[in-house]
Every structure is written in structure tokens, then in C-alpha cells.
Write an enzyme that holds these catalytic residues in place. Structure first.
Site, PDB file in Angstrom:
ATOM      1  N   ASP A 109       5.355  -7.836  -6.492  1.00 10.34           N
ATOM      2  CA  ASP A 109       4.526  -7.594  -5.310  1.00 10.34           C
ATOM      3  C   ASP A 109       3.634  -8.823  -5.105  1.00 10.34           C
ATOM      4  O   ASP A 109       2.991  -9.280  -6.055  1.00 10.34           O
ATOM      5  CB  ASP A 109       3.682  -6.334  -5.538  1.00 10.34           C
ATOM      6  CG  ASP A 109       3.053  -5.813  -4.263  1.00 10.34           C
ATOM      7  OD1 ASP A 109       2.452  -6.618  -3.522  1.00 10.34           O
ATOM      8  OD2 ASP A 109       3.144  -4.606  -4.004  1.00 10.34           O
ATOM      9  N   ILE A 110       3.635  -9.366  -3.885  1.00  5.54           N
ATOM     10  CA  ILE A 110       2.811 -10.572  -3.649  1.00  5.54           C
ATOM     11  C   ILE A 110       1.346 -10.230  -3.385  1.00  5.54           C
ATOM     12  O   ILE A 110       0.516 -11.126  -3.255  1.00  5.54           O
ATOM     13  CB  ILE A 110       3.357 -11.451  -2.489  1.00  5.54           C
ATOM     14  CG1 ILE A 110       3.543 -10.649  -1.215  1.00  5.54           C
ATOM     15  CG2 ILE A 110       4.629 -12.156  -2.906  1.00  5.54           C
ATOM     16  CD1 ILE A 110       3.782 -11.525   0.008  1.00  5.54           C
ATOM     17  N   GLN A 157       1.342   3.656   3.248  1.00  6.29           N
ATOM     18  CA  GLN A 157       2.641   2.965   3.243  1.00  6.29           C
ATOM     19  C   GLN A 157       2.562   1.852   4.275  1.00  6.29           C
ATOM     20  O   GLN A 157       2.329   2.102   5.459  1.00  6.29           O
ATOM     21  CB  GLN A 157       3.784   3.927   3.589  1.00  6.29           C
ATOM     22  CG  GLN A 157       5.146   3.235   3.530  1.00  6.29           C
ATOM     23  CD  GLN A 157       6.311   4.143   3.905  1.00  6.29           C
ATOM     24  OE1 GLN A 157       6.115   5.221   4.463  1.00  6.29           O
ATOM     25  NE2 GLN A 157       7.515   3.697   3.619  1.00  6.29           N
ATOM     26  N   HIS A 185      10.360   2.325  -1.346  1.00  7.09           N
ATOM     27  CA  HIS A 185      10.137   1.503  -2.542  1.00  7.09           C
ATOM     28  C   HIS A 185       9.263   2.237  -3.529  1.00  7.09           C
ATOM     29  O   HIS A 185       8.487   3.113  -3.174  1.00  7.09           O
ATOM     30  CB  HIS A 185       9.489   0.159  -2.174  1.00  7.09           C
ATOM     31  CG  HIS A 185       8.229   0.272  -1.375  1.00  7.09           C
ATOM     32  ND1 HIS A 185       8.215   0.500  -0.015  1.00  7.09           N
ATOM     33  CD2 HIS A 185       6.928   0.188  -1.747  1.00  7.09           C
ATOM     34  CE1 HIS A 185       6.971   0.538   0.414  1.00  7.09           C
ATOM     35  NE2 HIS A 185       6.171   0.377  -0.615  1.00  7.09           N
ATOM     36  N   HIS A 232       6.442   1.483  -6.625  1.00  5.73           N
ATOM     37  CA  HIS A 232       5.569   0.507  -7.280  1.00  5.73           C
ATOM     38  C   HIS A 232       5.615   0.748  -8.789  1.00  5.73           C
ATOM     39  O   HIS A 232       5.459   1.883  -9.235  1.00  5.73           O
ATOM     40  CB  HIS A 232       4.111   0.701  -6.841  1.00  5.73           C
ATOM     41  CG  HIS A 232       3.861   0.433  -5.390  1.00  5.73           C
ATOM     42  ND1 HIS A 232       3.402  -0.778  -4.935  1.00  5.73           N
ATOM     43  CD2 HIS A 232       4.001   1.218  -4.293  1.00  5.73           C
ATOM     44  CE1 HIS A 232       3.266  -0.720  -3.611  1.00  5.73           C
ATOM     45  NE2 HIS A 232       3.625   0.480  -3.204  1.00  5.73           N
TER      46      HIS A 232
HETATM   47  P1  DGP Z   1       3.183   0.127   0.407  1.00  6.49           P
HETATM   48  O1  DGP Z   1       1.770  -0.135   0.828  1.00  6.49           O
HETATM   49  O2  DGP Z   1       3.327   1.262  -0.579  1.00  6.49           O
HETATM   50  O3  DGP Z   1       4.103   0.230   1.585  1.00  6.49           O
HETATM   51  O4  DGP Z   1       3.602  -1.166  -0.420  1.00  6.49           O
HETATM   52  C1  DGP Z   1       4.136  -2.315   0.140  1.00  6.49           C
HETATM   53  C2  DGP Z   1       3.848  -3.442  -0.800  1.00  6.49           C
HETATM   54  O5  DGP Z   1       4.666  -4.541  -0.425  1.00  6.49           O
HETATM   55  C3  DGP Z   1       2.406  -3.938  -0.809  1.00  6.49           C
HETATM   56  O6  DGP Z   1       1.829  -3.737  -2.086  1.00  6.49           O
HETATM   57  C4  DGP Z   1       2.513  -5.419  -0.486  1.00  6.49           C
HETATM   58  C5  DGP Z   1       3.966  -5.736  -0.685  1.00  6.49           C
HETATM   59  N1  DGP Z   1       4.530  -6.727   0.227  1.00  6.49           N
HETATM   60  C6  DGP Z   1       4.357  -6.796   1.564  1.00  6.49           C
HETATM   61  N2  DGP Z   1       5.063  -7.820   2.078  1.00  6.49           N
HETATM   62  C7  DGP Z   1       5.691  -8.414   1.027  1.00  6.49           C
HETATM   63  C8  DGP Z   1       6.578  -9.531   0.910  1.00  6.49           C
HETATM   64  O7  DGP Z   1       6.936 -10.203   1.874  1.00  6.49           O
HETATM   65  N3  DGP Z   1       7.005  -9.835  -0.337  1.00  6.49           N
HETATM   66  C9  DGP Z   1       6.629  -9.116  -1.445  1.00  6.49           C
HETATM   67  N4  DGP Z   1       7.109  -9.504  -2.628  1.00  6.49           N
HETATM   68  N5  DGP Z   1       5.801  -8.056  -1.366  1.00  6.49           N
HETATM   69  C10 DGP Z   1       5.349  -7.710  -0.149  1.00  6.49           C
END
Ligand code: DGP
Length: 138
Positions: free
Chosen positions: A31-32, A94, A100, A102
Site C-alpha cells: 500500500d503506498i 472504501q 481488496h 488489507h
Molecule cells: P480502501 O480505502 O480500503 O479502499 O483501500 C485502498 C488502499 O489503496 C488505500 O490504503 C490506499 C491504496 N492505494 C490507492 N491508490 C494506490 C496505488 O496507486 N497504488 C498502491 N500500491 N496503493 C494504492
């Protein structure tokens, strides 16, 4: 693949990610916007917006990979605890509409909230952890 889905673009290799594991059905990557170092996302390759629409096969494959990755995160970082968490809908925070899970390492008394703020992490640290976790996947 869904148009304008950032995770579908990651699956397709159109957007880079720090991958820690992949198999035929799933992909796991850092997660970034990590809540804590070692925060990994696990997704099915196929696009489903949420838990209500994901297929039985895809959710089972995602859960299998999430546990595998959780073990690797634990072996790498020895956190005090770990959440495997999945969010559906705006009120549940979300932000990406591709199903997805975590894998979220926790520290004792860290006061992490269910709806956490999205803050960019340190990319060098994330990349280095992705390599250590990837090496620990069994
Ligand atoms: P949620 O809030 O549960 O939908 O989690 C989505 C997660 O995805 C959030 O913690 C940030 C992560 N995220 C968003 N955009 C990107 C991306 O482009 N790359 C990666 N690796 N993570 C991302």
C-alpha cells in the site's frame, strides 16, 4: 478489467507497484499510503467492486494469499498484532472500488482507526520492505 480502475491497471502492468507475491488468481503489493510499515494489499486479478459482488472463487483465492502474505509480514517485521481488513462503501472508507484485503501490521496501543487518513508513505522504505516481505513468502 474495469475502465478507470487503478487496481486493474496495476494488474495489467500499466501502473507500477511494489509486488510481494502473485499467483494465477491474485496479486499482493505494498500500500503506498501505509498505516504502518509493511501494509500490504491483496487483490483478485479479476475486477469485482466489493464483497457483495466478488465471486466465491476470487474471495477464497484472495483470503488464501492474504494469509500467506500475513505470515511473511509477521516473519519480516514481528509486529505486535495484525489486522486482515476489507472495506465496502464510502462510510466504511472504501476508496478503491476493486475488492481488496488489507494486511495491516499493528503496534501495541497505536490507536489506528478503521477510517484512517490516506497519507503517502516513504517510497524507499516501502520498496525495501516489499523486497524483504517478498523473500519471506513461503
Ligand atoms: P480502501 O480505502 O480500503 O479502499 O483501500 C485502498 C488502499 O489503496 C488505500 O490504503 C490506499 C491504496 N492505494 C490507492 N491508490 C494506490 C496505488 O496507486 N497504488 C498502491 N500500491 N496503493 C494504492
Amino acid at each position: 478489467m474495469a475502465a478507470d480502475c487503478i487496481f486493474c491497471k496495476i494488474v495489467a502492468g500499466e501502473i507500477p507497484c511494489f509486488k510481494v507475491f502473485e499467483d494465477e488468481d491474485t496479486l499482493a503489493f505494498m500500500d503506498i499510503n501505509p498505516v504502518h510499515p509493511g501494509h500490504v494489499l491483496v487483490i483478485p486479478r479479476e475486477h469485482y467492486p466489493n464483497v457483495f459482488e466478488v465471486s466465491d472463487e476470487a474471495i477464497a483465492a484472495t483470503a488464501r494469499t492474504a494469509r500467506r502474505v500475513a505470515r511473511a509480514v509477521r516473519a519480516t517485521l514481528q509486529p505486535d498484532g495484525m489486522n486482515l481488513l476489507q472495506c465496502n462503501g464510502e462510510a466504511a472508507a472504501q476508496s478503491v472500488l476493486h475488492f481488496h484485503m488489507h494486511v495491516l501490521p499493528r503496534a501495541m496501543n497505536d490507536r489506528a482507526a478503521l477510517n484512517w487518513p490516506l497519507k503517502p508513505g516513504n517510497m524507499d522504505e516501502i520498496q525495501s520492505l516489499s523486497k524483504r516481505i517478498a523473500r519471506a513468502v513461503e
